[in-house]
Write an enzyme that holds these catalytic residues in place. Structure first.
Site, PDB file in Angstrom:
ATOM      1  N   ASP A   1       6.499  -3.762   0.179  1.00  0.00           N
ATOM      2  CA  ASP A   1       5.247  -2.918  -0.063  1.00  0.00           C
ATOM      3  C   ASP A   1       4.440  -3.718   0.850  1.00  0.00           C
ATOM      4  O   ASP A   1       3.300  -4.239  -0.121  1.00  0.00           O
ATOM      5  CB  ASP A   1       5.093  -2.515  -1.544  1.00  0.00           C
ATOM      6  CG  ASP A   1       4.062  -1.526  -1.375  1.00  0.00           C
ATOM      7  OD1 ASP A   1       3.797  -0.239  -0.785  1.00  0.00           O
ATOM      8  OD2 ASP A   1       3.627  -1.428  -2.951  1.00  0.00           O
TER       9      ASP A   1
ATOM     10  N   GLU B   1       8.182   0.317   3.497  1.00  0.00           N
ATOM     11  CA  GLU B   1       7.541   1.446   3.047  1.00  0.00           C
ATOM     12  C   GLU B   1       6.349   1.869   4.500  1.00  0.00           C
ATOM     13  O   GLU B   1       6.008   1.282   5.263  1.00  0.00           O
ATOM     14  CB  GLU B   1       6.528   1.085   2.096  1.00  0.00           C
ATOM     15  CG  GLU B   1       6.562   2.813   1.270  1.00  0.00           C
ATOM     16  CD  GLU B   1       5.401   2.895   0.393  1.00  0.00           C
ATOM     17  OE1 GLU B   1       6.217   3.140  -1.035  1.00  0.00           O
ATOM     18  OE2 GLU B   1       4.591   2.099  -0.131  1.00  0.00           O
TER      19      GLU B   1
ATOM     20  N   ASP C   1       2.817  -3.543  -7.436  1.00  0.00           N
ATOM     21  CA  ASP C   1       3.352  -4.131  -5.936  1.00  0.00           C
ATOM     22  C   ASP C   1       4.427  -4.508  -5.656  1.00  0.00           C
ATOM     23  O   ASP C   1       5.383  -4.174  -4.886  1.00  0.00           O
ATOM     24  CB  ASP C   1       2.161  -4.710  -5.646  1.00  0.00           C
ATOM     25  CG  ASP C   1       0.879  -4.736  -5.241  1.00  0.00           C
ATOM     26  OD1 ASP C   1       0.515  -3.047  -4.878  1.00  0.00           O
ATOM     27  OD2 ASP C   1       0.548  -4.921  -5.536  1.00  0.00           O
TER      28      ASP C   1
END
Length: 157
Positions: free
Chosen positions: A9, A69, A142
């Site tokens: 991420d 992502e 995260d």
């Protein structure tokens, strides 16, 4: 057959990651965390730190596939650009390692982990804990997102 998957991420301040191992129908958490970079450091140095740490994770865990992502564009253009830069160095490290990468939108990750594309952060975190049979919700946020992306890349839940 075992399969190692890393999920990222990306973010300039925090790049979350999660490493899982697929063993048949089970998913096991190997590690998770966040690559933090100090706000007062030059952007080029921060990006270099992210690149080095991502490269180290790839070398250490030798994944067969990496999930990341996709850039989610919000109203804050500056923030989106910084995330895009962090995402770029993560993709560079993955490409240099010669690994296949699978990209997901935030909604795809939420759908894969919680069966609901508009799930809230807390719901996704609880599902990550449940799917990976963890004692507690992974922190920081995260890192939980990195694990959710890895779960999504595994195609299992």
């Amino acid at each position: 057959m075992k399969k190692i998957i890393i999920g990222f991420d990306p973010g300039l301040a925090d790049t979350g990651y999660g490493v899982i191992e697929e063993q048949g129908s089970k998913l096991l958490c190997l590690t998770y965390g966040s690559i933090k970079t100090p706000a007062k450091t030059q952007a080029s140095e921060r990006l270099h730190t992210i690149y080095k740490k991502v490269s180290e994770l790839i070398k250490k865990y030798k994944p067969q596939v990496v999930g990341i992502e996709k850039l989610f564009f919000s109203r804050n253009v500056t923030s989106a650009m910084l995330v895009g830069q962090a995402r770029g160095v993560v993709l560079l490290a993955i490409e240099e390692a010669g690994l296949p990468v699978i990209e997901f939108t935030p909604n795809q990750v939420k759908q894969a982990v919680s069966c609901y594309g508009a799930a809230g952060k807390e719901q996704v975190q609880k599902m990550v804990k449940l799917i990976l049979n963890l004692k507690e919700i992974p922190k920081p946020d995260d890192a939980a997102d990195g694990l959710a992306i890895a779960i999504c890349a595994s195609g299992k839940k």
